[in-house]
Design a protein around this motif. Structure first.
Motif, mmCIF file in Angstrom:
data_model
loop_
_atom_site.group_PDB
_atom_site.id
_atom_site.type_symbol
_atom_site.label_atom_id
_atom_site.label_comp_id
_atom_site.label_asym_id
_atom_site.label_seq_id
_atom_site.Cartn_x
_atom_site.Cartn_y
_atom_site.Cartn_z
ATOM 1 N N VAL A 1 0.840 -1.200 0.000
ATOM 2 C CA VAL A 1 0.000 0.000 0.000
ATOM 3 C C VAL A 1 0.873 1.247 0.000
ATOM 4 O O VAL A 1 0.611 2.196 -0.751
ATOM 5 N N LEU A 2 1.920 1.248 0.807
ATOM 6 C CA LEU A 2 2.785 2.426 0.890
ATOM 7 C C LEU A 2 3.531 2.671 -0.422
ATOM 8 O O LEU A 2 3.724 3.825 -0.820
ATOM 9 N N VAL B 1 -3.761 12.548 13.909
ATOM 10 C CA VAL B 1 -3.596 11.645 12.771
ATOM 11 C C VAL B 1 -2.116 11.484 12.445
ATOM 12 O O VAL B 1 -1.355 12.444 12.437
ATOM 13 N N ARG B 2 -1.722 10.248 12.169
ATOM 14 C CA ARG B 2 -0.348 9.938 11.768
ATOM 15 C C ARG B 2 -0.374 9.313 10.379
ATOM 16 O O ARG B 2 -1.195 8.459 10.079
ATOM 17 N N LEU C 1 -4.704 2.728 5.812
ATOM 18 C CA LEU C 1 -3.938 1.476 5.725
ATOM 19 C C LEU C 1 -4.780 0.306 6.220
ATOM 20 O O LEU C 1 -4.758 -0.773 5.626
ATOM 21 N N ALA C 2 -5.503 0.533 7.301
ATOM 22 C CA ALA C 2 -6.366 -0.525 7.845
ATOM 23 C C ALA C 2 -7.407 -0.930 6.814
ATOM 24 O O ALA C 2 -7.609 -2.125 6.560
ATOM 25 N N ALA C 3 -8.051 0.043 6.194
ATOM 26 C CA ALA C 3 -9.077 -0.255 5.188
ATOM 27 C C ALA C 3 -8.475 -0.971 3.982
ATOM 28 O O ALA C 3 -9.041 -1.937 3.468
ATOM 29 N N GLY D 1 2.007 5.893 -1.615
ATOM 30 C CA GLY D 1 2.844 6.872 -0.925
ATOM 31 C C GLY D 1 2.389 6.970 0.523
ATOM 32 O O GLY D 1 1.652 6.109 1.015
ATOM 33 N N PRO D 2 2.833 8.016 1.226
ATOM 34 C CA PRO D 2 2.445 8.160 2.640
ATOM 35 C C PRO D 2 0.926 8.058 2.807
ATOM 36 O O PRO D 2 0.170 8.666 2.050
ATOM 37 N N THR D 3 0.518 7.248 3.797
ATOM 38 C CA THR D 3 -0.899 6.927 3.975
ATOM 39 C C THR D 3 -1.241 6.965 5.458
ATOM 40 O O THR D 3 -0.482 6.452 6.278
#
Length: 161
Positions: free
Chosen positions: A60-61, A107-108, A72-74, A65-67
């Protein structure tokens, strides 16, 4: 008032065996194929010190890219606690980093590191010799056909997943 027992000869019951005609048959076959694929791919990842769940996040990353962790969980079918554990593992291994999102302290965003990209590439190299084991029962052209069919199932043309 007595009821007749169900007709066991006409009802298709899920059996998880070849030839299963139940309405669950396709899903059960996909589940079994997933287990086989996960075991083979897990074997490729094990010497690199990661599991399939880690690699799923790295995919995914690399793709997005940054997520943010929620996304990411979804994207990986994980829950909030599960994705936090995976990202913790990736951070501990130096494969990803969390960064603050400007404007929202809570949020991170997760970003792959250069080491994470190296491992991502190494995973592909490690998986290459195992591809034949994964599709060993398939004949000429069947891998491509299966890939096409699974792509159509996983990514329907109407955009619904």
């Amino acid at each position: 008032m007595a009821t007749d027992p169900p007709d066991r000869t006409s009802a298709a019951r899920a059996t998880d065996r070849p030839g299963d005609a139940s309405p669950f048959a396709l899903g059960l076959l996909l589940r079994r194929a997933h287990w086989h694929a996960a075991a083979v791919m897990g074997e490729a990842l094990r010497p690199l010190g990661i599991e399939l769940r880690h690699f799923a996040v790295l995919i995914v990353l690399v793709n997005r890219g940054p997520t943010v962790q929620r996304d990411l969980a979804a994207a990986t079918g994980s829950d909030k606690a599960g994705i936090m554990r995976v990202v913790d593992d990736l951070e501990r291994k130096g494969l990803a980093v969390r960064k603050a999102v400007p404007g929202d302290r809570r949020v991170r965003e997760v970003e792959i590191t250069p080491e994470g990209l190296e491992l991502f590439d190494a995973a592909h190299a490690a998986a290459e010799p195992l591809v034949d084991r994964l599709a060993g029962e398939l004949g000429p052209g069947e891998v491509e056909r299966l890939s096409d069919l699974l792509t159509r199932l996983a990514h329907p043309a109407d955009g619904e997943a």
